[in-house]
Design an enzyme around this catalytic site. Structure first.
Site: not given
Length: 339
Positions: A154-155, A157-158, A183, A215, A218-219, A282
């Site tokens: 995906y990454d 590919g885009k 998002n 945990d 992550q934002t 991630d």
């Protein structure tokens, strides 16, 4: 729209979460919409309300293959390419198809736009920034992507699709507009698509434990779908110089843990939160710099997260969405989508 006459607009991926909302907006603006979708990761239910409209046509097809000319109007004015699964469990289920959708599919649509002299908008993604080392992310940042990792289909590919689009633009073969989507959430999200908002909502509504990877520190920056669609249509209608990639998203950054708290507060449920290892690659932080969108398009997101979540929760309640999400069903830790 920039033209006074009704426009013929092709929307590839128009049966998906974001694409179906775009079809709604275009029809409301007077366009004739030709929606193309293979329905592999989307739902025809998203388009049920449009089927009787004389200004809506649906073509079930895969953009990896050239679209049948007989099914298309003689003139296309605009082409939107949203055709690719944005959910990690879905795009990783068939990584070859994901990559080919981004490369072959984008080439096919670019050539189609070239033949029709149609303006072309490519829906790219914040995933081109990978696990970013620059924060917030500006369009000039080249990114930090693992080109051999499980997200690469995906990454990368885009990223390849972006390169192809700008090659067509430099050669004056198409008039390009390109958006990098952060998002996005709202009604019509699939409950099993592995995105953090749909996961948390479906689990909270069912009273199940809330699954958090890492945990929870992550934002992400969550943009309501109506705001995102407005940004896309403004960019497509922009008649000025080609602005380059444009970030669209909400710069109101918050942790995954805070999102869980907000959803539980809205539902009134007291689900337990279970923590699992963070998946490979991630992103730790994700926040768009939207200065370019603000300056070029006069666009800023307007929907507060609390209001957007309330509307999304209402839709899930009415849809009676199943409680089981894709990553629970598989037993595997799935990364969170940034689109």
């Amino acid at each position: 729209m920039s033209s006074a006459k009704p426009q013929n607009v092709l929307v590839a991926g128009g049966a998906g979460f974001l694409g179906s909302h775009l079809c709604d907006a275009l029809i409301a603006d007077g366009a004739h919409v030709i929606c193309v979708d293979n329905l592999l990761t989307s739902s025809g239910e998203n388009l049920r309300h449009l089927r009787r409209s004389p200004r809506f046509t649906f073509i079930e097809a895969d953009i990896i293959d050239e679209l049948p000319a007989s099914a298309l109007p003689r003139r296309l004015d605009r082409v939107f390419n949203l055709a690719c699964a944005a959910s990690p469990p879905l795009y990783q289920a068939d990584p070859e198809h994901t990559m080919m959708t981004n490369v072959l599919g984008t080439r096919n649509l670019l050539r189609l736009a070239e033949r029709h002299r149609a303006r072309f908008l490519q829906a790219s993604t914040s995933e081109v920034y990978g696990d970013p080392e620059v924060h917030p992310q500006v369009e000039a940042y080249w990114g930090n992507v693992n080109c051999t990792g499980p997200r690469a289909c995906y990454d990368e590919g885009k990223r390849a699709a972006e390169a192809l689009c700008f090659d067509f633009d430099r050669a004056r073969r198409v008039e390009l507009r390109l958006v990098r989507i952060f998002n996005t959430y709202g009604p019509r999200m699939q409950p099993d698509d592995g995105r953090i908002v749909s996961n948390v909502i479906t689990q909270a509504l069912s009273g199940a434990d809330i699954t958090v990877y890492g945990d929870g520190s992550q934002t992400r920056s969550f943009c309501y779908v109506d705001d995102l669609v407005e940004g896309m249509t403004r960019l497509m209608a922009h008649d000025g110089p080609q602005p380059g990639p444009v970030n669209l998203g909400n710069p109101n950054e918050q942790t995954v843990r805070k999102l869980v708290e907000d959803v539980l507060a809205l539902t009134g449920h007291r689900s337990a939160v279970t923590y699992h290892p963070l998946p490979q690659d991630d992103p730790r932080r994700r926040k768009p710099d939207i200065s370019r969108a603000r300056e070029v398009l006069g666009w800023v997101p307007r929907t507060p997260l609390a209001e957007g979540l309330r509307r999304t929760l209402e839709w899930f309640r009415k849809a009676e969405a199943p409680a089981t999400v894709a990553n629970e069903a598989s037993g595997a830790a799935m990364p969170l989508s940034a689109d």
